[in-house]
Write a protein that holds these residues in place. Sequence first.
Motif, PDB file in Angstrom:
ATOM      1  N   VAL A 153       0.696  -1.422   9.124  1.00  0.00           N
ATOM      2  CA  VAL A 153       1.957  -1.127   8.448  1.00  0.00           C
ATOM      3  C   VAL A 153       1.694  -0.043   7.400  1.00  0.00           C
ATOM      4  O   VAL A 153       0.564   0.133   6.937  1.00  0.00           O
ATOM      5  CB  VAL A 153       2.567  -2.376   7.777  1.00  0.00           C
ATOM      6  N   ARG A 154       2.751   0.669   7.049  1.00  0.00           N
ATOM      7  CA  ARG A 154       2.619   1.727   6.037  1.00  0.00           C
ATOM      8  C   ARG A 154       3.571   1.465   4.890  1.00  0.00           C
ATOM      9  O   ARG A 154       4.760   1.209   5.099  1.00  0.00           O
ATOM     10  CB  ARG A 154       2.916   3.093   6.656  1.00  0.00           C
ATOM     11  N   ALA A 155       3.027   1.524   3.679  1.00  0.00           N
ATOM     12  CA  ALA A 155       3.860   1.383   2.492  1.00  0.00           C
ATOM     13  C   ALA A 155       4.727   2.626   2.337  1.00  0.00           C
ATOM     14  O   ALA A 155       4.281   3.738   2.602  1.00  0.00           O
ATOM     15  CB  ALA A 155       2.980   1.194   1.254  1.00  0.00           C
ATOM     16  N   ALA A 156       5.966   2.418   1.919  1.00  0.00           N
ATOM     17  CA  ALA A 156       6.901   3.530   1.725  1.00  0.00           C
ATOM     18  C   ALA A 156       6.908   3.923   0.255  1.00  0.00           C
ATOM     19  O   ALA A 156       7.424   3.192  -0.588  1.00  0.00           O
ATOM     20  CB  ALA A 156       8.296   3.120   2.182  1.00  0.00           C
ATOM     21  N   PHE A 157       6.321   5.069  -0.059  1.00  0.00           N
ATOM     22  CA  PHE A 157       6.288   5.565  -1.429  1.00  0.00           C
ATOM     23  C   PHE A 157       7.391   6.594  -1.644  1.00  0.00           C
ATOM     24  O   PHE A 157       7.769   7.313  -0.704  1.00  0.00           O
ATOM     25  CB  PHE A 157       4.945   6.242  -1.721  1.00  0.00           C
ATOM     26  N   PRO A 158       7.904   6.697  -2.873  1.00  0.00           N
ATOM     27  CA  PRO A 158       8.867   7.761  -3.170  1.00  0.00           C
ATOM     28  C   PRO A 158       8.238   9.137  -2.938  1.00  0.00           C
ATOM     29  O   PRO A 158       7.029   9.308  -3.112  1.00  0.00           O
ATOM     30  CB  PRO A 158       9.176   7.553  -4.664  1.00  0.00           C
ATOM     31  N   VAL A 159       9.043  10.089  -2.565  1.00  0.00           N
ATOM     32  CA  VAL A 159       8.542  11.447  -2.314  1.00  0.00           C
ATOM     33  C   VAL A 159       7.840  11.974  -3.568  1.00  0.00           C
ATOM     34  O   VAL A 159       8.334  11.836  -4.688  1.00  0.00           O
ATOM     35  CB  VAL A 159       9.698  12.384  -1.926  1.00  0.00           C
ATOM     36  N   GLY A 160       6.665  12.541  -3.363  1.00  0.00           N
ATOM     37  CA  GLY A 160       5.919  13.124  -4.475  1.00  0.00           C
ATOM     38  C   GLY A 160       5.104  12.129  -5.272  1.00  0.00           C
ATOM     39  O   GLY A 160       4.486  12.499  -6.268  1.00  0.00           O
ATOM     40  N   LYS A 161       5.075  10.873  -4.857  1.00  0.00           N
ATOM     41  CA  LYS A 161       4.340   9.841  -5.586  1.00  0.00           C
ATOM     42  C   LYS A 161       3.254   9.237  -4.708  1.00  0.00           C
ATOM     43  O   LYS A 161       3.420   9.111  -3.494  1.00  0.00           O
ATOM     44  CB  LYS A 161       5.280   8.711  -6.030  1.00  0.00           C
ATOM     45  N   ASP A 162       2.143   8.869  -5.334  1.00  0.00           N
ATOM     46  CA  ASP A 162       1.136   8.092  -4.617  1.00  0.00           C
ATOM     47  C   ASP A 162       0.931   6.779  -5.350  1.00  0.00           C
ATOM     48  O   ASP A 162       1.616   6.496  -6.350  1.00  0.00           O
ATOM     49  CB  ASP A 162      -0.173   8.874  -4.439  1.00  0.00           C
ATOM     50  N   ALA A 163      -0.001   5.961  -4.887  1.00  0.00           N
ATOM     51  CA  ALA A 163      -0.166   4.626  -5.456  1.00  0.00           C
ATOM     52  C   ALA A 163      -0.444   4.656  -6.949  1.00  0.00           C
ATOM     53  O   ALA A 163       0.070   3.838  -7.716  1.00  0.00           O
ATOM     54  CB  ALA A 163      -1.302   3.899  -4.728  1.00  0.00           C
ATOM     55  N   ALA A 164      -1.240   5.622  -7.410  1.00  0.00           N
ATOM     56  CA  ALA A 164      -1.600   5.683  -8.823  1.00  0.00           C
ATOM     57  C   ALA A 164      -0.444   6.150  -9.704  1.00  0.00           C
ATOM     58  O   ALA A 164      -0.488   5.992 -10.926  1.00  0.00           O
ATOM     59  CB  ALA A 164      -2.806   6.613  -9.011  1.00  0.00           C
ATOM     60  N   ASP A 165       0.611   6.694  -9.103  1.00  0.00           N
ATOM     61  CA  ASP A 165       1.774   7.139  -9.866  1.00  0.00           C
ATOM     62  C   ASP A 165       2.775   6.012 -10.118  1.00  0.00           C
ATOM     63  O   ASP A 165       3.691   6.168 -10.928  1.00  0.00           O
ATOM     64  CB  ASP A 165       2.519   8.263  -9.129  1.00  0.00           C
ATOM     65  N   LEU A 166       2.604   4.895  -9.418  1.00  0.00           N
ATOM     66  CA  LEU A 166       3.566   3.811  -9.494  1.00  0.00           C
ATOM     67  C   LEU A 166       3.118   2.733 -10.458  1.00  0.00           C
ATOM     68  O   LEU A 166       1.927   2.542 -10.700  1.00  0.00           O
ATOM     69  CB  LEU A 166       3.796   3.207  -8.108  1.00  0.00           C
ATOM     70  N   SER A 167       4.090   2.008 -10.987  1.00  0.00           N
ATOM     71  CA  SER A 167       3.761   0.881 -11.867  1.00  0.00           C
ATOM     72  C   SER A 167       3.232  -0.284 -11.026  1.00  0.00           C
ATOM     73  O   SER A 167       3.383  -0.312  -9.796  1.00  0.00           O
ATOM     74  CB  SER A 167       5.013   0.431 -12.624  1.00  0.00           C
ATOM     75  N   ILE A 168       2.638  -1.248 -11.691  1.00  0.00           N
ATOM     76  CA  ILE A 168       2.138  -2.435 -11.001  1.00  0.00           C
ATOM     77  C   ILE A 168       3.281  -3.134 -10.258  1.00  0.00           C
ATOM     78  O   ILE A 168       3.127  -3.543  -9.103  1.00  0.00           O
ATOM     79  CB  ILE A 168       1.450  -3.381 -11.995  1.00  0.00           C
ATOM     80  N   ASP A 169       4.438  -3.248 -10.906  1.00  0.00           N
ATOM     81  CA  ASP A 169       5.563  -3.912 -10.251  1.00  0.00           C
ATOM     82  C   ASP A 169       6.026  -3.147  -9.016  1.00  0.00           C
ATOM     83  O   ASP A 169       6.361  -3.739  -7.982  1.00  0.00           O
ATOM     84  CB  ASP A 169       6.739  -4.060 -11.229  1.00  0.00           C
ATOM     85  N   GLU A 170       6.059  -1.816  -9.094  1.00  0.00           N
ATOM     86  CA  GLU A 170       6.492  -1.016  -7.948  1.00  0.00           C
ATOM     87  C   GLU A 170       5.507  -1.166  -6.791  1.00  0.00           C
ATOM     88  O   GLU A 170       5.907  -1.276  -5.631  1.00  0.00           O
ATOM     89  CB  GLU A 170       6.596   0.448  -8.348  1.00  0.00           C
ATOM     90  N   LEU A 171       4.217  -1.198  -7.106  1.00  0.00           N
ATOM     91  CA  LEU A 171       3.225  -1.350  -6.045  1.00  0.00           C
ATOM     92  C   LEU A 171       3.336  -2.714  -5.388  1.00  0.00           C
ATOM     93  O   LEU A 171       3.214  -2.837  -4.167  1.00  0.00           O
ATOM     94  CB  LEU A 171       1.809  -1.164  -6.605  1.00  0.00           C
ATOM     95  N   ARG A 172       3.557  -3.749  -6.180  1.00  0.00           N
ATOM     96  CA  ARG A 172       3.707  -5.082  -5.603  1.00  0.00           C
ATOM     97  C   ARG A 172       4.907  -5.139  -4.681  1.00  0.00           C
ATOM     98  O   ARG A 172       4.877  -5.793  -3.646  1.00  0.00           O
ATOM     99  CB  ARG A 172       3.834  -6.121  -6.721  1.00  0.00           C
TER     100      ARG A 172
END
Length: 200
Positions: A181-200
Amino acid sequence: CGALILDTNRYRLPAEVEFDPWAKWPSSFRAYARSRGISEEQVIRWRIGYAVGGRLANRIVFVKRDTEGNDAGYSARSCVGDRKRYLEADGTASTVLFGEEHWGTHRGILYVTEGAINALAVERALGNVAVATLSGSTIRPFTAAKIAGFRRIVLMVDPDKAGDRVADEIGVLMARHREVVRAAFPVGKDAADLSIDELR
């Protein structure tokens, strides 16, 4: 008297890589690590280093270690905005992935990122889960073989053309045998750009 036998085949990190307690890191390195969300606990757990001089000058060094904890390579991230953000171990053909040292024997879910900073972000959000980095956006045969050992592969790659390409490659290689499966990130963002809550 016994002879001292040296393992000349064992990988050795460049001499400029230093491993000091967090409090003794140069302030600029600590500031950069904090700006990317890296915690003191992660510096200790992952034995993250840094380099002031040499080829790796002004870089934080993420060491690739095998399941026995042996050094096997590195990925070094510039702290000062060098054009080449990452430098990989030179002249080695290491088949060890960053993250492998903490996999343990359980092969349930593996979270795959493109770089170490993203893998550490995933760990902060999800706890001590199994992570692996591709050290870029290409899939090598040995990488495919290693990640195939997990029941479920969660791709947390960048939402760009390079991320799309590697996700497609892994999907084709693994989908018939493993759940991918692939996580859907906002355009222009990677995992380190997201908050802990957003990653969860």
